[in-house]
Design a protein around this motif. Structure first.
Motif, short mmCIF file in Angstrom:
data_model
loop_
_atom_site.label_atom_id
_atom_site.label_comp_id
_atom_site.label_asym_id
_atom_site.label_seq_id
_atom_site.Cartn_x
_atom_site.Cartn_y
_atom_site.Cartn_z
N HIS A 62 25.66 -1.25 2.29
CA HIS A 62 25.28 -1.96 0.96
C HIS A 62 24.86 -0.71 -0.23
O HIS A 62 25.13 0.18 0.49
CB HIS A 62 23.88 -1.79 1.89
CG HIS A 62 23.16 -3.04 0.26
ND1 HIS A 62 22.25 -2.62 0.34
CD2 HIS A 62 22.96 -4.46 0.36
CE1 HIS A 62 21.32 -3.45 -0.65
NE2 HIS A 62 21.69 -4.58 -0.79
N PRO A 63 24.39 -1.05 -1.33
CA PRO A 63 23.89 -0.27 -2.46
C PRO A 63 22.65 1.01 -1.98
O PRO A 63 22.72 2.24 -2.24
CB PRO A 63 24.00 -0.67 -3.61
CG PRO A 63 24.54 -2.17 -3.67
CD PRO A 63 24.57 -1.72 -2.20
N ARG A 64 21.84 0.83 -1.41
CA ARG A 64 20.73 1.17 -0.30
C ARG A 64 21.12 2.07 0.51
O ARG A 64 20.95 2.60 1.04
CB ARG A 64 19.70 0.55 -0.31
CG ARG A 64 19.00 0.41 -1.33
CD ARG A 64 17.93 -0.58 -1.64
NE ARG A 64 17.44 -1.93 -2.35
CZ ARG A 64 18.07 -2.79 -1.67
NH1 ARG A 64 18.56 -3.30 -1.24
NH2 ARG A 64 16.95 -3.72 -2.76
N GLY A 65 22.66 1.81 1.06
CA GLY A 65 23.37 2.76 2.72
C GLY A 65 23.90 1.51 3.37
O GLY A 65 24.66 -0.08 3.09
N THR B 44 15.29 -4.09 3.87
CA THR B 44 15.89 -2.73 3.17
C THR B 44 15.33 -2.13 1.67
O THR B 44 15.64 -1.57 1.25
CB THR B 44 17.82 -1.97 3.17
OG1 THR B 44 18.44 -3.93 2.37
CG2 THR B 44 18.47 -2.46 3.70
N SER B 45 15.15 -3.25 0.87
CA SER B 45 14.18 -3.19 -0.11
C SER B 45 12.55 -2.88 -0.20
O SER B 45 12.31 -3.28 0.77
CB SER B 45 14.33 -5.34 -0.27
OG SER B 45 13.48 -4.72 -1.84
N PRO B 46 12.11 -1.84 -1.00
CA PRO B 46 11.74 -1.27 -0.63
C PRO B 46 10.15 -2.07 -1.27
O PRO B 46 8.98 -2.04 -0.71
CB PRO B 46 11.28 -0.10 -1.86
CG PRO B 46 12.34 -0.08 -2.18
CD PRO B 46 13.34 -1.29 -1.95
#
Length: 129
Positions: A15-18, A42-44
């Motif tokens: 995913h773009p966040r890892g 995974t979204s802040p």
């Protein structure tokens, strides 16, 4: 290949966040796939610590495709399309996931844990109400 995909699967996807890890339970019947997925948010900005999603799809030989629908949708999560290949031993599924304008890879490995212990483990992780 006749081995059923029914069982518990440990997975990861890029995913773009890892890299995100998930736990999936699949049920295969006559080539139809159903099941569910549990994974961390995974979204802040996400108020949920864990997401649940349902799986619906099919398998034809070594080809697998399914749609993952987050329940409830939102927080950047909705419907994700997966296409992959099952190895000859039916112990791994790898492929790609896609959303409009975004895609990545995934890998699912058959878990050695029985479904009962996974359910008990997940229940102990939930906060008290």
């Amino acid at each position: 290949m006749t081995d059923s995909l029914t069982g518990v699967w440990d997975g990861t996807y890029t995913h773009p966040r890892g890299i995100v890890t998930f736990l999936a339970t699949l049920i295969e019947s006559g080539g139809a796939l159903a099941g569910n997925v549990t994974e961390p948010c995974t979204s802040p900005a996400c108020p949920l610590s864990t997401h649940n999603a349902s799986i619906a799809g099919h398998r034809s030989g070594s080809a697998v495709s399914f749609v993952k629908r987050y329940e409830p949708p939102g927080y950047g999560y909705g419907t994700v399309f997966y296409e992959g290949t099952v190895n000859a031993e039916a112990t791994e599924i790898d492929g790609r996931w896609r959303l409009p304008g975004m895609s990545g890879t995934f890998l699912m490995v058959r878990s050695t844990r029985p479904a009962e212990s996974v359910v008990a483990e997940e229940q102990t992780k939930e906060p008290a109400r």
